[in-house]
Every structure is written in C-alpha cells, then in structure tokens.
Design a protein around this motif. Structure first.
Motif, PDB file in Angstrom:
ATOM      1  N   GLU A 225       0.899  -1.181  -0.013  1.00  0.00           N
ATOM      2  CA  GLU A 225       0.165  -0.127  -0.009  1.00  0.00           C
ATOM      3  C   GLU A 225       0.821   1.300   0.083  1.00  0.00           C
ATOM      4  OE1 GLU A 225      -3.420  -0.048   2.560  1.00  0.00           O
ATOM      5  OE2 GLU A 225      -2.736  -1.829   3.418  1.00  0.00           O
ATOM      6  N   GLU A 226       0.430   2.275  -0.544  1.00  0.00           N
ATOM      7  CA  GLU A 226       1.209   3.552  -0.728  1.00  0.00           C
ATOM      8  C   GLU A 226       0.709   4.434   0.514  1.00  0.00           C
ATOM      9  OE1 GLU A 226       2.170   7.028  -3.766  1.00  0.00           O
ATOM     10  OE2 GLU A 226       0.508   5.992  -4.388  1.00  0.00           O
ATOM     11  N   MET A 227       1.796   5.082   1.159  1.00  0.00           N
ATOM     12  CA  MET A 227       1.651   5.731   2.522  1.00  0.00           C
ATOM     13  C   MET A 227       2.227   6.897   2.504  1.00  0.00           C
ATOM     14  SD  MET A 227       1.152   2.838   5.410  1.00  0.00           S
ATOM     15  CE  MET A 227       0.024   1.213   5.330  1.00  0.00           C
ATOM     16  N   ARG A 228       1.877   7.954   3.245  1.00  0.00           N
ATOM     17  CA  ARG A 228       2.734   9.010   3.470  1.00  0.00           C
ATOM     18  C   ARG A 228       3.792   8.557   4.743  1.00  0.00           C
ATOM     19  NH1 ARG A 228       3.045  13.152   7.274  1.00  0.00           N
ATOM     20  NH2 ARG A 228       3.388  15.422   6.170  1.00  0.00           N
ATOM     21  N   TRP A 229       5.169   9.022   4.303  1.00  0.00           N
ATOM     22  CA  TRP A 229       6.073   8.661   5.450  1.00  0.00           C
ATOM     23  C   TRP A 229       6.091   9.906   6.378  1.00  0.00           C
ATOM     24  CZ3 TRP A 229      12.122   8.961   4.707  1.00  0.00           C
ATOM     25  CH2 TRP A 229      12.648   8.386   5.756  1.00  0.00           C
ATOM     26  N   GLY A 230       5.532   9.706   7.569  1.00  0.00           N
ATOM     27  CA  GLY A 230       5.278  10.542   8.669  1.00  0.00           C
ATOM     28  C   GLY A 230       3.883  10.613   9.184  1.00  0.00           C
ATOM     29  N   ILE A 231       3.551  10.232  10.370  1.00  0.00           N
ATOM     30  CA  ILE A 231       2.066  10.254  10.900  1.00  0.00           C
ATOM     31  C   ILE A 231       1.834  11.683  11.358  1.00  0.00           C
ATOM     32  CG2 ILE A 231       0.875   9.307  12.927  1.00  0.00           C
ATOM     33  CD1 ILE A 231       2.220   6.740  12.494  1.00  0.00           C
ATOM     34  N   VAL A 232       0.733  12.105  10.790  1.00  0.00           N
ATOM     35  CA  VAL A 232       0.292  13.652  11.296  1.00  0.00           C
ATOM     36  C   VAL A 232      -0.647  13.209  12.425  1.00  0.00           C
ATOM     37  CG1 VAL A 232      -1.363  15.611  10.803  1.00  0.00           C
ATOM     38  CG2 VAL A 232       0.278  14.558   8.979  1.00  0.00           C
ATOM     39  N   PRO A 233      -0.336  13.722  13.551  1.00  0.00           N
ATOM     40  CA  PRO A 233      -0.998  13.003  14.661  1.00  0.00           C
ATOM     41  C   PRO A 233      -2.127  13.676  15.494  1.00  0.00           C
ATOM     42  CG  PRO A 233       0.910  14.427  15.535  1.00  0.00           C
ATOM     43  CD  PRO A 233       0.846  14.484  14.057  1.00  0.00           C
ATOM     44  N   VAL A 234      -3.076  14.219  14.114  1.00  0.00           N
ATOM     45  CA  VAL A 234      -4.248  14.922  14.491  1.00  0.00           C
ATOM     46  C   VAL A 234      -5.189  13.939  15.412  1.00  0.00           C
ATOM     47  CG1 VAL A 234      -6.498  15.577  13.558  1.00  0.00           C
ATOM     48  CG2 VAL A 234      -4.493  16.065  12.239  1.00  0.00           C
ATOM     49  N   GLY A 235      -5.572  14.610  16.701  1.00  0.00           N
ATOM     50  CA  GLY A 235      -6.511  13.848  17.480  1.00  0.00           C
ATOM     51  C   GLY A 235      -5.587  13.164  18.542  1.00  0.00           C
ATOM     52  N   ARG A 236      -4.367  12.743  18.424  1.00  0.00           N
ATOM     53  CA  ARG A 236      -3.571  12.139  19.417  1.00  0.00           C
ATOM     54  C   ARG A 236      -3.144  13.017  20.379  1.00  0.00           C
ATOM     55  NH1 ARG A 236      -2.994   6.868  18.069  1.00  0.00           N
ATOM     56  NH2 ARG A 236      -3.216   6.298  15.918  1.00  0.00           N
ATOM     57  N   VAL A 237      -2.953  12.373  21.553  1.00  0.00           N
ATOM     58  CA  VAL A 237      -2.303  13.196  22.747  1.00  0.00           C
ATOM     59  C   VAL A 237      -1.183  12.390  23.663  1.00  0.00           C
ATOM     60  CG1 VAL A 237      -4.691  14.156  23.224  1.00  0.00           C
ATOM     61  CG2 VAL A 237      -4.360  11.985  24.451  1.00  0.00           C
ATOM     62  N   ASN A 238      -0.423  12.941  24.182  1.00  0.00           N
ATOM     63  CA  ASN A 238       0.517  12.399  25.193  1.00  0.00           C
ATOM     64  C   ASN A 238      -0.198  12.056  26.285  1.00  0.00           C
ATOM     65  OD1 ASN A 238       0.309  14.762  26.671  1.00  0.00           O
ATOM     66  ND2 ASN A 238       2.055  15.747  25.658  1.00  0.00           N
ATOM     67  N   ALA A 239       0.928  11.638  27.198  1.00  0.00           N
ATOM     68  CA  ALA A 239       0.597  11.091  28.331  1.00  0.00           C
ATOM     69  C   ALA A 239      -0.169  11.881  29.374  1.00  0.00           C
ATOM     70  CB  ALA A 239       1.754  10.220  29.273  1.00  0.00           C
ATOM     71  N   ARG A 240       0.181  13.217  29.095  1.00  0.00           N
ATOM     72  CA  ARG A 240      -0.516  14.564  29.960  1.00  0.00           C
ATOM     73  C   ARG A 240      -1.854  14.687  29.010  1.00  0.00           C
ATOM     74  NH1 ARG A 240       4.646  18.318  31.341  1.00  0.00           N
ATOM     75  NH2 ARG A 240       5.852  16.397  32.634  1.00  0.00           N
ATOM     76  N   GLY A 241      -2.448  13.940  28.230  1.00  0.00           N
ATOM     77  CA  GLY A 241      -3.518  14.486  27.605  1.00  0.00           C
ATOM     78  C   GLY A 241      -3.379  15.746  26.582  1.00  0.00           C
ATOM     79  N   ARG A 242      -2.147  16.275  26.331  1.00  0.00           N
ATOM     80  CA  ARG A 242      -1.926  17.290  25.504  1.00  0.00           C
ATOM     81  C   ARG A 242      -1.801  16.934  24.124  1.00  0.00           C
ATOM     82  NH1 ARG A 242       2.427  20.639  29.332  1.00  0.00           N
ATOM     83  NH2 ARG A 242       1.003  20.771  30.952  1.00  0.00           N
TER      84      ARG A 242
ATOM     85  N   PHE B   4       0.412   6.569  20.492  1.00  0.00           N
ATOM     86  CA  PHE B   4       0.242   5.566  19.310  1.00  0.00           C
ATOM     87  C   PHE B   4      -0.802   4.475  19.662  1.00  0.00           C
ATOM     88  CE2 PHE B   4       4.934   6.348  19.795  1.00  0.00           C
ATOM     89  CZ  PHE B   4       5.112   7.064  18.730  1.00  0.00           C
ATOM     90  N   ASP B   5      -1.755   4.632  20.438  1.00  0.00           N
ATOM     91  CA  ASP B   5      -2.908   3.971  20.548  1.00  0.00           C
ATOM     92  C   ASP B   5      -3.557   3.933  19.384  1.00  0.00           C
ATOM     93  OD1 ASP B   5      -2.705   4.090  23.447  1.00  0.00           O
ATOM     94  OD2 ASP B   5      -4.357   5.119  23.744  1.00  0.00           O
ATOM     95  N   GLY B   6      -3.833   2.235  19.263  1.00  0.00           N
ATOM     96  CA  GLY B   6      -4.677   2.076  17.939  1.00  0.00           C
ATOM     97  C   GLY B   6      -3.978   1.905  16.842  1.00  0.00           C
ATOM     98  N   VAL B   7      -2.570   2.193  16.697  1.00  0.00           N
ATOM     99  CA  VAL B   7      -1.772   2.147  15.481  1.00  0.00           C
ATOM    100  C   VAL B   7      -1.521   0.538  14.902  1.00  0.00           C
ATOM    101  CG1 VAL B   7      -0.351   4.127  15.914  1.00  0.00           C
ATOM    102  CG2 VAL B   7       0.446   1.732  16.607  1.00  0.00           C
ATOM    103  N   GLY B   8      -1.669   0.557  13.333  1.00  0.00           N
ATOM    104  CA  GLY B   8      -1.298  -0.662  13.059  1.00  0.00           C
ATOM    105  C   GLY B   8       0.041  -1.013  12.784  1.00  0.00           C
ATOM    106  N   ARG B   9       0.538  -2.123  12.039  1.00  0.00           N
ATOM    107  CA  ARG B   9       1.796  -2.442  11.744  1.00  0.00           C
ATOM    108  C   ARG B   9       2.074  -2.608  10.176  1.00  0.00           C
ATOM    109  NH1 ARG B   9       2.460  -6.931  16.288  1.00  0.00           N
ATOM    110  NH2 ARG B   9       1.438  -6.069  17.791  1.00  0.00           N
TER     111      ARG B   9
END
Length: 203
Positions: free
Chosen positions: A49-66, A86-91
């Motif tokens: 599959e063709e993918m973009r190298w780099g995950i744009v983390p829209v909606g993702r938060v760090n351990a502090r919820g930011r 990284f919750d819910g990422v695939g491989r």
C-alpha cells in the motif's frame, strides 16, 4: 535513524523475495532520495500500500493529555506500544535498499549511505488521517531502537530491521511476541560508505 531512504530494486522483485506474490504490486520508478513527508510503499496484511512517510498526529495526545503537535517520522521501540500517542496504530514493513544518515556540524555535514547484502526490511507502524473533506490518508512511521556498534559512530538510533521470516510475526503477533524483534541489527551485516554522489535535490 533513518533520515532518508533509497529503493532502486523493482517492487516485483521484492515481492518475490518476500514470497508474497506479485499480484497488485504497484509500479514505482527507482528512487534514490526518499524524504519524510513523501509517499512510500509499505507492506501490510492487505498487501503493498502507498502511504505517507510521517504520521500527522491529529487527535492524538501524550501521557498528559496534551495534543501531539510534531509529525511522527520515527517511533521509539521502547515506548511505541505504551504511549497514548500510539494507541490504535497498525503495523507494516517498509522494504528499501538502504538509508542515509549525516554526521558533522551544519554546512560541514558528511552524508553516509547504509545498505545490506539484500534489501532491508524496516518495522513500521501505521495510522490513517482523515483530512478535511473526508479524504483518508494512510501514514507510516519507522520503529527505532538503539544502534549496533557499526552505526553508533554515526547516529544514536537505528531503524528496527527484520528478517524475511519475521515479517508475518511483526504484522500479526501480539505486543509480547514482537518485543524480541525490536533489537539492533547484528554487527557486520551493513555496508556504510560516504554518499557524496547523491543529488539531494532529486527524488
């Protein structure tokens, strides 16, 4: 870590080497300078599959919820399955002929080409970003670990490299089952040479 990638081996040959069949393999011109933010070809359970190298983390938060603000190009193996970002990422895996790193100070940097006797298989994680308008963009980031002795003088991290027989385990195994895969590549199996012949403005 890797900084940039290169792939000149035809994807059909890589598919044959991996034993996954050549049906549905996308055509791709030789690429000698693949940069973060550009599209790469990743292998998932669904095929290439063709993918973009780099995950744009829209909606993702760090351990502090930011909100996570920076685009994720590489993910540390030590925490990739623990961080909330990284919750819910695939491989997936990304197969290339090699990658580039740099040493030295700004404007005096030395480029290095790292390759192996056969194509290199990077362990990767994947995500899907829903862009404005509803378009879904598949994304990937490489998983990194401590460097082996060969790479240590060049960079403090290296991509997790897999053997062909471990690809299915990486794609389908449990977190516990893949922990042992996230180790530095054995010493003496990589070729490291200066990359003075690369046109960095070209793809």
């Amino acid at each position: 870590m890797p900084g940039r990638l290169f792939l000149t081996t035809p994807l059909e040959d890589i598919a044959h080497w991996l034993g996954v069949g050549r049906d549905g393999v996308p055509r791709q011109e030789p690429r000698r300078n693949i940069q973060p933010g550009q599209n790469i070809i990743a292998l998932t359970d669904a095929g290439f599959e063709e993918m973009r190298w780099g995950i744009v983390p829209v909606g993702r938060v760090n351990a502090r919820g930011r909100p996570v603000m920076e685009t994720i190009i590489n993910a540390r193996s030590e925490t990739v399955f623990e961080k909330s970002a990284f919750d819910g990422v695939g491989r997936a895996v990304v197969v290339v002929d090699g990658w580039y790193e740099w040493t030295g100070e700004a404007r005096k940097k030395t480029a290095w080409r790292i390759s192996g006797e056969v194509p290199l298989i990077f362990a990767a994680i994947t995500d899907v970003w829903t862009a404005p308008g509803g378009r879904e963009v598949k994304q990937a980031a490489m998983v990194t670990c401590e460097p082996n002795d060969d790479l240590r003088p060049i960079h403090h991290r290296m991509g997790v490299l897999l053997k062909p027989q471990d690809v299915d385990l990486w794609l389908n195994g449990t977190v516990k089952e893949v922990e042992d895969l996230m180790q530095p590549w054995p010493n003496g199996k990589l070729t490291i040479e200066r990359a003075d012949d690369v046109d960095w403005a070209a793809a």
